[in-house]
Design a protein around this motif. Structure first.
Motif, PDB file in Angstrom:
ATOM      1  N   GLN A 171      35.356  45.617  35.005  1.00 21.49           N
ATOM      2  CA  GLN A 171      35.947  46.952  34.948  1.00 21.49           C
ATOM      3  C   GLN A 171      36.624  47.298  36.271  1.00 21.49           C
ATOM      4  O   GLN A 171      37.705  47.894  36.283  1.00 21.49           O
ATOM      5  N   ALA A 172      35.997  46.929  37.370  1.00 19.13           N
ATOM      6  CA  ALA A 172      36.577  47.202  38.687  1.00 19.13           C
ATOM      7  C   ALA A 172      37.904  46.468  38.855  1.00 19.13           C
ATOM      8  O   ALA A 172      38.874  47.034  39.389  1.00 19.13           O
ATOM      9  N   GLN A 173      37.974  45.225  38.389  1.00 24.02           N
ATOM     10  CA  GLN A 173      39.226  44.463  38.479  1.00 24.02           C
ATOM     11  C   GLN A 173      40.321  45.117  37.640  1.00 24.02           C
ATOM     12  O   GLN A 173      41.471  45.188  38.066  1.00 24.02           O
ATOM     13  N   GLN A 174      39.961  45.612  36.459  1.00 24.43           N
ATOM     14  CA  GLN A 174      40.942  46.284  35.609  1.00 24.43           C
ATOM     15  C   GLN A 174      41.444  47.563  36.271  1.00 24.43           C
ATOM     16  O   GLN A 174      42.653  47.835  36.277  1.00 24.43           O
ATOM     17  N   LEU A 175      40.533  48.333  36.851  1.00 27.14           N
ATOM     18  CA  LEU A 175      40.940  49.553  37.541  1.00 27.14           C
ATOM     19  C   LEU A 175      41.811  49.239  38.750  1.00 27.14           C
ATOM     20  O   LEU A 175      42.767  49.953  39.029  1.00 27.14           O
ATOM     21  N   GLY A 193      43.861  46.810  39.095  1.00 27.07           N
ATOM     22  CA  GLY A 193      45.205  46.535  38.600  1.00 27.07           C
ATOM     23  C   GLY A 193      45.958  47.805  38.261  1.00 27.07           C
ATOM     24  O   GLY A 193      47.145  47.942  38.570  1.00 27.07           O
ATOM     25  N   GLN A 194      45.278  48.766  37.655  1.00 31.50           N
ATOM     26  CA  GLN A 194      45.921  50.036  37.322  1.00 31.50           C
ATOM     27  C   GLN A 194      46.301  50.802  38.580  1.00 31.50           C
ATOM     28  O   GLN A 194      47.397  51.359  38.673  1.00 31.50           O
ATOM     29  N   PHE A 195      45.396  50.839  39.557  1.00 27.89           N
ATOM     30  CA  PHE A 195      45.690  51.554  40.801  1.00 27.89           C
ATOM     31  C   PHE A 195      46.831  50.892  41.560  1.00 27.89           C
ATOM     32  O   PHE A 195      47.668  51.577  42.148  1.00 27.89           O
ATOM     33  N   ASN A 196      46.868  49.572  41.549  1.00 23.55           N
ATOM     34  CA  ASN A 196      47.970  48.879  42.214  1.00 23.55           C
ATOM     35  C   ASN A 196      49.293  49.202  41.537  1.00 23.55           C
ATOM     36  O   ASN A 196      50.317  49.357  42.205  1.00 23.55           O
ATOM     37  N   GLY A 197      49.279  49.304  40.212  1.00 18.04           N
ATOM     38  CA  GLY A 197      50.490  49.684  39.501  1.00 18.04           C
ATOM     39  C   GLY A 197      50.963  51.067  39.888  1.00 18.04           C
ATOM     40  O   GLY A 197      52.163  51.307  40.088  1.00 18.04           O
ATOM     41  N   ILE A 198      50.023  52.016  40.035  1.00 14.04           N
ATOM     42  CA  ILE A 198      50.372  53.380  40.452  1.00 14.04           C
ATOM     43  C   ILE A 198      50.888  53.364  41.884  1.00 14.04           C
ATOM     44  O   ILE A 198      51.888  54.034  42.196  1.00 14.04           O
ATOM     45  N   LYS A 199      50.226  52.605  42.755  1.00 15.57           N
ATOM     46  CA  LYS A 199      50.683  52.513  44.149  1.00 15.57           C
ATOM     47  C   LYS A 199      52.113  52.006  44.209  1.00 15.57           C
ATOM     48  O   LYS A 199      52.936  52.524  44.957  1.00 15.57           O
TER      49      LYS A 199
END
Length: 74
Positions: free
Chosen positions: A57-61, A63-69
């Motif tokens: 779950q942490a890895q998935q999050l 990836g999402q945060f990196n996309g937002i960044k």
């Protein structure tokens, strides 16, 4: 076993969420997360499959945060 942090956040009123996160951060300040995880595993509060699920779950999050960044040029 669900993540107690996320569980408490999902039940919190929106205005209280930041306050709860700040409390969580204050409680974690100065603590070694690896030592905490090792203690939880050795005490039986968390098993290896639960740890693996949380790490996934942490890895998935991440990836999402990196996309937002990247959207904002950070």
């Amino acid at each position: 076993m669900g993540n107690p942090f996320f569980k408490s956040m999902s039940n919190a009123p929106q205005g209280n969420m930041l306050s709860q996160f700040q409390n969580f951060m204050n409680q974690m300040k100065g603590k070694d997360p690896d030592a905490m995880i090792n203690e939880m595993i050795s005490s039986g509060r968390v098993n290896q499959s639960q740890l693996n699920a949380a790490q996934q779950q942490a890895q998935q999050l991440m990836g999402q945060f990196n996309g937002i960044k990247n959207m904002f040029g950070f």
